[in-house]
Design a protein around this motif. Structure first.
Motif, PDB file in Angstrom:
ATOM      1  N   SER A 152      -5.504  -3.222   2.055  1.00  0.00           N
ATOM      2  CA  SER A 152      -4.730  -3.479   0.848  1.00  0.00           C
ATOM      3  C   SER A 152      -3.354  -2.833   0.969  1.00  0.00           C
ATOM      4  N   ASN A 153      -2.539  -3.029  -0.057  1.00  0.00           N
ATOM      5  CA  ASN A 153      -1.212  -2.416  -0.088  1.00  0.00           C
ATOM      6  C   ASN A 153      -1.185  -1.231  -1.048  1.00  0.00           C
ATOM      7  N   MET A 206      -4.748  -6.583   7.908  1.00  0.00           N
ATOM      8  CA  MET A 206      -4.591  -7.164   6.571  1.00  0.00           C
ATOM      9  C   MET A 206      -3.806  -6.211   5.662  1.00  0.00           C
ATOM     10  N   LYS A 234      -0.187  -6.430   6.617  1.00  0.00           N
ATOM     11  CA  LYS A 234       0.371  -7.720   6.181  1.00  0.00           C
ATOM     12  C   LYS A 234       0.629  -7.716   4.680  1.00  0.00           C
ATOM     13  N   LYS A 235      -0.330  -7.219   3.892  1.00  0.00           N
ATOM     14  CA  LYS A 235      -0.151  -7.188   2.432  1.00  0.00           C
ATOM     15  C   LYS A 235       1.021  -6.303   2.031  1.00  0.00           C
ATOM     16  N   GLY A 274      -6.375 -11.620  -7.473  1.00  0.00           N
ATOM     17  CA  GLY A 274      -6.522 -12.445  -6.283  1.00  0.00           C
ATOM     18  C   GLY A 274      -6.582 -13.922  -6.616  1.00  0.00           C
ATOM     19  N   PHE A 318       4.038  -7.841   0.021  1.00  0.00           N
ATOM     20  CA  PHE A 318       4.080  -7.508  -1.407  1.00  0.00           C
ATOM     21  C   PHE A 318       4.598  -6.110  -1.715  1.00  0.00           C
TER      22      PHE A 318
END
Length: 162
Positions: free
Chosen positions: A7-8, A41, A44-45, A19, A49
């Motif tokens: 997650s971010n 992931m 990437k997040k 989501g 974001f």
């Protein structure tokens, strides 16, 4: 069983309403048994974001499989049933949700799968042909938790910046 979520930022309470509805297995909370997949992931997040790439570690109680939860487990390789299931869940023209499983386990539809989904939608391949083309492709695994009942079998162990 240990599962990871990228997650971010840290997640204190899982909110199933966050989501997108149009993910591989529908709107829910996704994890993977592969730590590196979750780290990718998270990165990437955070890149897309903002926020801080965060690896969350959870333990899934094995008793989930012997409980009254409705669980669907796909083979680790692409198959026609999985391909059509992902297609249905990603289809923005279908009424969502498309299923009533509490937990779904199966391959992650990566860019190669998305290409075959497009080829199927355009009539280039049948579902059988598309799934066959994906047979030799390694696909990371994912665990979808789609109900509050399912989340009761998931316990957070750790959160760390990656």
């Amino acid at each position: 069983m240990i599962l990871y979520h990228g997650s971010n930022g840290d997640i204190v309470n899982i909110d199933l309403e966050k989501g997108s509805r149009y993910k591989d297995f529908g709107k829910g909370f996704y994890l993977t048994p592969d730590k590196l997949t979750a780290i990718r992931m998270a990165q990437k997040k955070a890149r897309l974001f903002g926020g801080t790439p965060t690896l969350l570690t959870y333990e899934m109680a094995e008793s989930a499989f012997s409980s009254e939860l409705k669980v669907k487990i796909f083979p680790k390789k692409a198959c026609v049933e999985w391909f059509l299931f992902v297609d249905a869940n990603r289809d923005r023209h279908r009424v969502q949700p498309t299923h009533d499983y509490d937990i779904v386990i199966g391959p992650i539809a990566d860019d190669g799968v998305v290409l075959q989904l497009t080829n199927y939608k355009e009539g280039i391949y049948s579902p059988e042909q598309a799934a066959q083309l994906l047979q030799d492709k390694y696909l990371d695994q994912q665990y979808y938790f789609g109900t509050q009942r399912a989340l009761q079998f998931l316990h957070k162990k750790d959160s760390q910046t990656v």
